[in-house]
Design an enzyme around this catalytic site. Structure first.
Site, mmCIF file in Angstrom:
data_model
loop_
_atom_site.group_PDB
_atom_site.id
_atom_site.type_symbol
_atom_site.label_atom_id
_atom_site.label_comp_id
_atom_site.label_asym_id
_atom_site.label_seq_id
_atom_site.Cartn_x
_atom_site.Cartn_y
_atom_site.Cartn_z
ATOM 1 N N CYS A 180 0.863 -1.183 0.000
ATOM 2 C CA CYS A 180 0.000 0.000 0.000
ATOM 3 C C CYS A 180 0.898 1.231 0.000
ATOM 4 C CB CYS A 180 -0.907 0.005 1.220
ATOM 5 S SG CYS A 180 -1.885 1.512 1.415
ATOM 6 N N GLN A 274 -4.653 9.230 15.908
ATOM 7 C CA GLN A 274 -4.537 9.787 14.558
ATOM 8 C C GLN A 274 -3.565 8.963 13.723
ATOM 9 O OE1 GLN A 274 -6.119 12.258 13.075
ATOM 10 N NE2 GLN A 274 -7.232 13.161 14.793
ATOM 11 N N TYR A 303 -15.037 13.877 23.916
ATOM 12 C CA TYR A 303 -14.586 12.808 23.013
ATOM 13 C C TYR A 303 -13.062 12.702 23.146
ATOM 14 C CZ TYR A 303 -19.047 14.371 21.004
ATOM 15 O OH TYR A 303 -20.343 14.796 20.814
ATOM 16 N N GLU A 327 -15.460 10.608 27.559
ATOM 17 C CA GLU A 327 -15.298 9.641 26.465
ATOM 18 C C GLU A 327 -16.200 8.443 26.731
ATOM 19 O OE1 GLU A 327 -14.499 7.310 23.505
ATOM 20 O OE2 GLU A 327 -13.461 9.248 23.522
ATOM 21 N N ASP A 372 -13.539 16.712 19.813
ATOM 22 C CA ASP A 372 -13.063 15.993 18.636
ATOM 23 C C ASP A 372 -14.032 14.849 18.378
ATOM 24 O OD1 ASP A 372 -11.644 14.858 16.579
ATOM 25 O OD2 ASP A 372 -9.905 14.278 17.798
ATOM 26 N N CYS A 399 -13.007 15.882 11.300
ATOM 27 C CA CYS A 399 -12.478 15.143 10.157
ATOM 28 C C CYS A 399 -13.443 15.161 8.980
ATOM 29 C CB CYS A 399 -12.152 13.708 10.543
ATOM 30 S SG CYS A 399 -13.564 12.761 11.166
#
Length: 449
Positions: A180, A274, A303, A327, A372, A399
């Site tokens: 990949c 991430q 979060y 969370e 987030d 995102c």
């Protein structure tokens, strides 16, 4: 006899599929999702593998004679954009791997396309007219720009052959690959693609940033399936995942160690981190620049995952100041408590954010809030509950620009203005982009005398 209310149409009455039909079109502007917009005889086509301004032959991949729009791939470029390049990966292209959207565009052009998408979503969904630039983020040294950055890759397994690959676009079919191009060197050195994974549904390969920790999360094809012995090119921790996303350690470390923001972070199992090696530091810097924490502040990290932003903010506060993380993953909260065990004012709550924010006695105010949320966004209810805390600044890490724009509109209706939006190219060669928006209370209109 009466006709059944939900009678299905006969097969011969079904709309004619246009899959495989070819049209010559002019490619129009970029749209959210990794494609451009074109038109043929008034009908909209969402076209992959093209670039704005090109003239091309496209082949319909999805849609019927009665569809409002069609999906299509460019199969022949008649007049190429100056931004077009040869894809660096042999598995990219029409009908092939769906992991990358823009390998046919130069890196700088990709960032311009993403910036146009972010600006369009903010304008259309939030009523914000902002000039957004997508900032380049350096990848691993010694590699071509945009390649070798993805430190976590989930491979699908072809059930017929047991070979590892990646899903084709909008399909469960597997494109078997031998490498990949966007996978980090630490992922590729495991040799996942060269192993037989018969009896396995997916394999997630993890190469931690800043440590030599490596892991694989294996999901058996059957819920009662036996896990094969995992032997890869280098030592790894192995986790078994179930169909609900829960993981159990099979052997090796119970977590990987990620290094960012001056700390080492424990991330257990398939916990969130991430995927770009520079993402954590990049986003922390943007959040801190926007929030400007100072001693005496009470900060809220929603979060929070394993506590990345909570820890970074705590480093700017006094020892006795409070930082609270929320969370829904109990495992992530345990990691967060471990990661910030040296921060006296850090505390963490397990639960869905909207519910925790209304727990009796939880909080009446917060000076700073960072959130987030997952790709779907935070939503109106969470925005309302944040607004009640009357924060001085809010940092929203997103995102998905569409979800961000919808939530910024909610905040605007609740009396907050968007001070700035920064965007970062943390997912090169894909359509994804990470944004950090900074919000603050809007000035109150002066009453007329």
């Amino acid at each position: 006899m009466p006709t059944p209310r939900t009678a299905r149409p006969a097969a011969e009455d079904a709309p004619e599929s246009l899959a495989g039909t070819r049209y010559e079109v002019e490619i129009g502007p970029v749209a959210h999702g990794g494609h451009c917009v074109a038109r043929h005889e008034g009908r909209v086509l969402f076209v992959r593998h093209g670039l704005p301004g090109e003239r091309a032959v496209v082949e319909v991949t999805d849609g019927t004679a009665t569809s409002r729009f069609l999906r299509a791939d460019v199969v022949e470029v008649l007049d190429a954009s100056e931004d077009r390049v040869t894809p660096p990966c042999p598995f990219a292209g029409p009908g092939r791997c769906g992991g990358c959207d823009w390998q046919h565009a130069a890196p700088a052009a990709q960032r311009r396309l993403k910036a146009a998408v972010v600006a369009e979503q903010l304008r259309r969904l939030a009523g914000l007219d902002l000039d957004v630039a997508v900032e380049a983020v350096a990848g691993p040294p010694g590699l071509p720009e945009g390649l070798g950055w993805r430190t976590r890759v989930q491979f699908a397994v072809d059930p017929a052959t047991g070979a590892a690959g990646l899903r084709k676009h909008r399909s469960h079919d597997v494109e078997v690959v031998d490498a990949c191009a966007i996978a980090a060197p630490g992922v590729e050195e495991l040799g996942v693609e060269s192993r037989d994974w018969t009896g396995v549904a997916t394999v997630e390969a993890v190469a931690a940033t800043g440590s030599l920790d490596r892991a694989v999360v294996v999901t058996p094809a059957a819920t009662d399936g036996r896990l094969p012995i995992v032997e890869l090119e280098r030592p790894v921790s192995v986790f078994r995942a179930d169909d609900r996303g829960r993981t159990k350690r099979v052997h090796g470390r119970a977590a990987v160690r990620e290094v960012a923001a001056g700390r080492t972070w424990r991330v257990s199992g398939a916990g969130f981190w991430q995927v770009h090696p520079a993402a954590a530091d990049t986003l922390v810097a943007a959040v801190l620049d926007g929030l400007e924490p100072k001693p005496g502040d009470l900060a809220l990290d929603l979060y929070c995952g394993v506590g990345l932003f909570a820890g970074a903010i705590a480093d700017r506060l006094a020892d006795g100041d409070t930082v609270i993380g929320v969370e829904s993953s109990r495992e992530a909260i345990e990691d967060a408590k471990h990661n910030l065990r040296d921060v006296p004012g850090a505390r963490f709550e397990v639960g869905k954010v909207d519910r925790v924010l209304t727990r009796p006695g939880f909080l009446r105010r917060a000076d700073l809030v960072v959130l987030d949320p997952p790709r779907a966004g935070a939503g109106k209810t969470v925005a309302e509950r944040i607004a009640r805390l009357t924060p001085r600044r809010i940092a929203y890490v997103a995102c998905d620009p569409a979800a961000l724009a919808r939530d910024l509109k909610y905040f605007a209706e609740l009396g907050f203005r968007t001070k700035s939006v920064r965007a970062f190219d943390l997912f090169p060669n894909t359509h994804h982009v990470e944004c950090v928006a900074i919000l603050e209370p809007a000035p109150r209109a002066k009453k007329k005398k």
